[in-house]
Design a protein around this motif. Structure first.
Motif, PDB file in Angstrom:
ATOM      1  N   ILE A  51      -2.942  -3.516  -6.753  1.00  0.00           N
ATOM      2  CA  ILE A  51      -1.794  -4.158  -6.125  1.00  0.00           C
ATOM      3  C   ILE A  51      -0.808  -4.485  -7.224  1.00  0.00           C
ATOM      4  O   ILE A  51      -1.127  -5.221  -8.158  1.00  0.00           O
ATOM      5  N   GLY A  52       0.379  -3.892  -7.115  1.00  0.00           N
ATOM      6  CA  GLY A  52       1.431  -4.144  -8.085  1.00  0.00           C
ATOM      7  C   GLY A  52       2.452  -5.121  -7.521  1.00  0.00           C
ATOM      8  O   GLY A  52       2.276  -5.681  -6.434  1.00  0.00           O
ATOM      9  N   GLN A  53       3.543  -5.299  -8.245  1.00  0.00           N
ATOM     10  CA  GLN A  53       4.581  -6.226  -7.780  1.00  0.00           C
ATOM     11  C   GLN A  53       5.242  -5.743  -6.502  1.00  0.00           C
ATOM     12  O   GLN A  53       5.596  -6.537  -5.644  1.00  0.00           O
ATOM     13  N   SER A  54       5.424  -4.429  -6.371  1.00  0.00           N
ATOM     14  CA  SER A  54       6.126  -3.932  -5.187  1.00  0.00           C
ATOM     15  C   SER A  54       5.388  -2.805  -4.475  1.00  0.00           C
ATOM     16  O   SER A  54       5.951  -2.166  -3.598  1.00  0.00           O
ATOM     17  N   ASP A  55       4.123  -2.540  -4.853  1.00  0.00           N
ATOM     18  CA  ASP A  55       3.406  -1.462  -4.193  1.00  0.00           C
ATOM     19  C   ASP A  55       1.900  -1.691  -4.182  1.00  0.00           C
ATOM     20  O   ASP A  55       1.383  -2.583  -4.847  1.00  0.00           O
ATOM     21  N   VAL A  56       1.243  -0.886  -3.381  1.00  0.00           N
ATOM     22  CA  VAL A  56      -0.211  -0.853  -3.282  1.00  0.00           C
ATOM     23  C   VAL A  56      -0.611   0.591  -3.519  1.00  0.00           C
ATOM     24  O   VAL A  56      -0.015   1.503  -2.954  1.00  0.00           O
ATOM     25  N   ILE A  57      -1.611   0.795  -4.365  1.00  0.00           N
ATOM     26  CA  ILE A  57      -2.104   2.145  -4.637  1.00  0.00           C
ATOM     27  C   ILE A  57      -3.601   2.162  -4.378  1.00  0.00           C
ATOM     28  O   ILE A  57      -4.331   1.298  -4.875  1.00  0.00           O
ATOM     29  N   ILE A  58      -4.026   3.122  -3.595  1.00  0.00           N
ATOM     30  CA  ILE A  58      -5.457   3.317  -3.351  1.00  0.00           C
ATOM     31  C   ILE A  58      -5.766   4.765  -3.707  1.00  0.00           C
ATOM     32  O   ILE A  58      -5.056   5.677  -3.292  1.00  0.00           O
ATOM     33  N   ARG A  59      -6.822   4.952  -4.474  1.00  0.00           N
ATOM     34  CA  ARG A  59      -7.238   6.310  -4.838  1.00  0.00           C
ATOM     35  C   ARG A  59      -8.750   6.406  -4.762  1.00  0.00           C
ATOM     36  O   ARG A  59      -9.445   5.395  -4.709  1.00  0.00           O
ATOM     37  N   ASP A  60      -9.241   7.615  -4.806  1.00  0.00           N
ATOM     38  CA  ASP A  60     -10.681   7.819  -4.637  1.00  0.00           C
ATOM     39  C   ASP A  60     -11.468   7.794  -5.942  1.00  0.00           C
ATOM     40  O   ASP A  60     -12.640   8.146  -5.958  1.00  0.00           O
ATOM     41  N   SER A  61     -10.847   7.346  -7.024  1.00  0.00           N
ATOM     42  CA  SER A  61     -11.534   7.230  -8.307  1.00  0.00           C
ATOM     43  C   SER A  61     -10.925   6.082  -9.100  1.00  0.00           C
ATOM     44  O   SER A  61      -9.716   5.860  -9.051  1.00  0.00           O
ATOM     45  N   ILE A  70      -4.684  10.092  -3.355  1.00  0.00           N
ATOM     46  CA  ILE A  70      -3.936   8.897  -3.757  1.00  0.00           C
ATOM     47  C   ILE A  70      -3.002   8.497  -2.618  1.00  0.00           C
ATOM     48  O   ILE A  70      -2.264   9.329  -2.090  1.00  0.00           O
ATOM     49  N   VAL A  71      -3.046   7.223  -2.256  1.00  0.00           N
ATOM     50  CA  VAL A  71      -2.132   6.671  -1.260  1.00  0.00           C
ATOM     51  C   VAL A  71      -1.311   5.594  -1.954  1.00  0.00           C
ATOM     52  O   VAL A  71      -1.866   4.723  -2.619  1.00  0.00           O
ATOM     53  N   THR A  72       0.002   5.669  -1.796  1.00  0.00           N
ATOM     54  CA  THR A  72       0.901   4.652  -2.353  1.00  0.00           C
ATOM     55  C   THR A  72       1.757   4.102  -1.219  1.00  0.00           C
ATOM     56  O   THR A  72       2.336   4.868  -0.451  1.00  0.00           O
ATOM     57  N   VAL A  73       1.821   2.779  -1.138  1.00  0.00           N
ATOM     58  CA  VAL A  73       2.648   2.121  -0.130  1.00  0.00           C
ATOM     59  C   VAL A  73       3.549   1.136  -0.849  1.00  0.00           C
ATOM     60  O   VAL A  73       3.080   0.308  -1.627  1.00  0.00           O
ATOM     61  N   SER A  74       4.849   1.261  -0.608  1.00  0.00           N
ATOM     62  CA  SER A  74       5.796   0.274  -1.134  1.00  0.00           C
ATOM     63  C   SER A  74       6.599  -0.258   0.049  1.00  0.00           C
ATOM     64  O   SER A  74       6.338   0.119   1.187  1.00  0.00           O
ATOM     65  N   PHE A  75       7.569  -1.107  -0.212  1.00  0.00           N
ATOM     66  CA  PHE A  75       8.304  -1.716   0.890  1.00  0.00           C
ATOM     67  C   PHE A  75       9.238  -0.744   1.603  1.00  0.00           C
ATOM     68  O   PHE A  75       9.792  -1.054   2.648  1.00  0.00           O
TER      69      PHE A  75
END
Length: 161
Positions: A51-61, A70-75
């Motif tokens: 969890i970053g300041q403006s995004d969420v990153i989920i990856r399988d490793s 890799i999944v990245t979600v920002s605003f």
């Protein structure tokens, strides 16, 4: 699912789909809930999240360089990148699960841009670009993805097929 791009034709590849939407600033307050929802759908056998300041990153490793999904979600953006695609249908099914998990948290998205890329090297004996595209790929990917969520886009896309 059946491998619908023959492995013998592939050197390496990366599938990317990205949605841009009108900013949902509430996402900044719901990053933890987004992580929980994405982990709850179990699209990867194991996942690592940041969890970053403006995004969420989920990856399988845990290691970035070993990640295949890799999944990245920002605003204002959702992207899914996969280096391990067994079929167009499985890629789309995973993306749909991701999209639905995000919608559960953010309620609705006003999509302003859709991007889809397939990057890779493909083995072929032909020297004619058109015949490579015609013989090696059916270009089902855009039809599969866009016809379900944005039917009007298909008419625009078919012009450059």
């Amino acid at each position: 699912m059946k491998e619908n791009i023959e492995s013998k034709n592939i050197g390496n590849r990366k599938f990317i789909i990205e949605l841009r939407f009108e900013p949902k600033v509430v996402m900044l307050d719901k990053k933890g809930e987004i992580v929980e929802n994405l982990q709850g759908i179990n699209i990867f056998p194991s996942s690592h999240w940041e969890i970053g300041q403006s995004d969420v990153i989920i990856r399988d490793s845990k290691e970035k360089e070993n990640a295949k999904n890799i999944v990245t979600v920002s605003f204002h953006r959702l992207s899914y990148i996969s280096y391990s695609v067994s079929s167009i249908e499985s890629f789309y099914a995973n993306f749909t699960k991701i999209y639905d998990a995000i919608l559960k948290v953010l309620n609705f998205l006003t999509i302003t841009r859709i991007g889809c890329r397939v990057i890779g090297t493909y083995y072929t004996k032909s020297k004619d670009f058109s015949s490579v595209l015609k013989n090696k790929f059916s270009f089902q990917l855009l039809d599969v993805i866009f016809s379900h969520h944005v039917p009007g886009v298909i008419k625009c896309l078919h012009g450059w097929k």
